[in-house]
Design a protein around this motif. Structure first.
Motif, short mmCIF file in Angstrom:
data_model
loop_
_atom_site.label_atom_id
_atom_site.label_comp_id
_atom_site.label_asym_id
_atom_site.label_seq_id
_atom_site.Cartn_x
_atom_site.Cartn_y
_atom_site.Cartn_z
N LEU A 88 0.63 -16.45 -30.23
CA LEU A 88 0.39 -17.68 -29.47
C LEU A 88 1.70 -18.44 -29.25
N MET A 89 2.54 -18.44 -30.27
CA MET A 89 3.80 -19.17 -30.19
C MET A 89 4.84 -18.46 -29.32
N SER A 90 4.54 -17.26 -28.86
CA SER A 90 5.49 -16.53 -28.01
C SER A 90 5.51 -17.07 -26.58
N LEU A 91 4.63 -17.99 -26.27
CA LEU A 91 4.59 -18.60 -24.94
C LEU A 91 5.94 -19.24 -24.62
N LYS A 92 6.48 -18.90 -23.46
CA LYS A 92 7.75 -19.51 -23.04
C LYS A 92 7.71 -19.75 -21.53
N ILE A 93 8.59 -20.61 -21.10
CA ILE A 93 8.75 -20.89 -19.68
C ILE A 93 9.95 -20.07 -19.21
N ILE A 94 9.75 -19.30 -18.13
CA ILE A 94 10.82 -18.47 -17.59
C ILE A 94 11.15 -18.91 -16.16
N ASN A 95 12.33 -18.59 -15.72
CA ASN A 95 12.81 -18.98 -14.38
C ASN A 95 12.37 -17.97 -13.34
N GLU A 96 11.09 -17.99 -13.03
CA GLU A 96 10.50 -17.13 -12.01
C GLU A 96 9.37 -17.90 -11.34
N ALA A 97 8.98 -17.43 -10.17
CA ALA A 97 7.83 -18.01 -9.47
C ALA A 97 6.54 -17.46 -10.07
N GLY A 98 5.46 -18.20 -9.89
CA GLY A 98 4.14 -17.71 -10.27
C GLY A 98 3.67 -16.67 -9.26
N ILE A 99 2.60 -15.99 -9.58
CA ILE A 99 2.11 -14.87 -8.77
C ILE A 99 1.69 -15.32 -7.36
N PHE A 100 0.93 -16.39 -7.24
CA PHE A 100 0.48 -16.84 -5.91
C PHE A 100 1.68 -17.19 -5.03
N ILE A 101 2.65 -17.88 -5.59
CA ILE A 101 3.86 -18.24 -4.83
C ILE A 101 4.62 -16.98 -4.44
N GLU A 102 4.73 -16.01 -5.34
CA GLU A 102 5.39 -14.74 -4.99
C GLU A 102 4.69 -14.07 -3.81
N VAL A 103 3.37 -14.04 -3.85
CA VAL A 103 2.60 -13.42 -2.78
C VAL A 103 2.81 -14.17 -1.46
N ILE A 104 2.75 -15.49 -1.50
CA ILE A 104 2.95 -16.29 -0.30
C ILE A 104 4.34 -16.06 0.28
N LYS A 105 5.36 -16.07 -0.57
CA LYS A 105 6.73 -15.85 -0.10
C LYS A 105 6.86 -14.50 0.59
N LYS A 106 6.25 -13.49 0.02
CA LYS A 106 6.33 -12.15 0.61
C LYS A 106 5.64 -12.10 1.97
N ILE A 107 4.48 -12.73 2.07
CA ILE A 107 3.75 -12.76 3.34
C ILE A 107 4.55 -13.52 4.40
N LEU A 108 5.08 -14.68 4.03
CA LEU A 108 5.85 -15.48 4.99
C LEU A 108 7.11 -14.74 5.44
N LYS A 109 7.76 -14.08 4.52
CA LYS A 109 8.97 -13.32 4.87
C LYS A 109 8.63 -12.21 5.87
N ALA A 110 7.53 -11.50 5.63
CA ALA A 110 7.11 -10.43 6.54
C ALA A 110 6.80 -10.96 7.93
N LYS A 111 6.34 -12.20 8.02
CA LYS A 111 6.03 -12.83 9.31
C LYS A 111 7.22 -13.61 9.88
N GLU A 112 8.34 -13.56 9.15
CA GLU A 112 9.56 -14.27 9.55
C GLU A 112 9.32 -15.78 9.71
N ILE A 113 8.59 -16.32 8.75
CA ILE A 113 8.30 -17.75 8.71
C ILE A 113 9.02 -18.34 7.50
N GLU A 114 9.85 -19.33 7.77
CA GLU A 114 10.57 -19.99 6.69
C GLU A 114 9.95 -21.35 6.42
#
Length: 179
Positions: free
Chosen positions: A132-158
């Motif tokens: 339980l104590m192994s929980l940490k905050i890392i410098n990465e996006a969450g999964i939904f944001i990763e998915v959105i970024k990938k979709i937007l990039k594929a559509k060339e939307i910034e």
């Protein structure tokens, strides 16, 4: 009322803190100030769906990024984002600006710059205190944001991303002031 033709996409829980895992609502007054600033600046606000809520419901446990990093969860994220992608494309086609996507750092789904991480699995009651104590905050996006970024990039939307850090929401307010 004259339209500003400026829009922002916001993580679901920014407008509806009731959707968060029980016990995780922090500094709601500061979040309300961010929302008031968006309204004051005459932004139209598009509330994104919460993939955790739409998949697991309100009586869910807290999760970490690794638990959501599955093809099933990523597909769910793509599917629930599709109608919002259609709106983005439609709005842009008639001259609207999508000024930002505002996420919530620390979230395993909607974190922009930071997400929670741990190697959790199995029964919650069986987790040992050190697990339980192994929980940490890392410098990465969450999964939904990763998915959105990938979709937007594929559509060339910034669309610029803004992170609300609930421990320090003032940084997000400063960035919104600049929009």
């Amino acid at each position: 009322m004259e339209r500003s033709k400026k829009l922002v996409l916001v993580a679901h829980c920014l407008l509806n803190s009731n959707s968060k895992v029980a016990g995780l609502v922090k500094k709601q007054e500061e979040i309300q100030k961010i929302l008031s600033l968006l309204l004051e600046k005459k932004f139209g606000i598009i509330q994104l769906p919460c993939p955790e809520l739409t998949l697991y419901g309100i009586k869910r446990w807290g999760h970490v990024k690794e638990q959501f990093d599955t093809p099933y969860y990523r597909r769910h994220c793509r599917e629930i984002f599709q109608p919002y992608l259609d709106q983005i494309i439609d709005y842009r086609a008639v001259g609207y600006e999508i000024k930002a996507l505002i996420g919530i750092d620390g979230s395993p789904s909607c974190g922009v710059n930071k997400t929670c991480s741990a190697c959790w699995q199995g029964e919650v009651a069986d987790l040992k205190p050190d697990e339980l104590m192994s929980l940490k905050i890392i410098n990465e996006a969450g999964i939904f944001i990763e998915v959105i970024k990938k979709i937007l990039k594929a559509k060339e939307i910034e669309i610029p991303l803004i992170a609300v850090d609930e421990e320090n929401p003032f940084l997000a307010r400063e960035k919104i002031e600049q929009l």
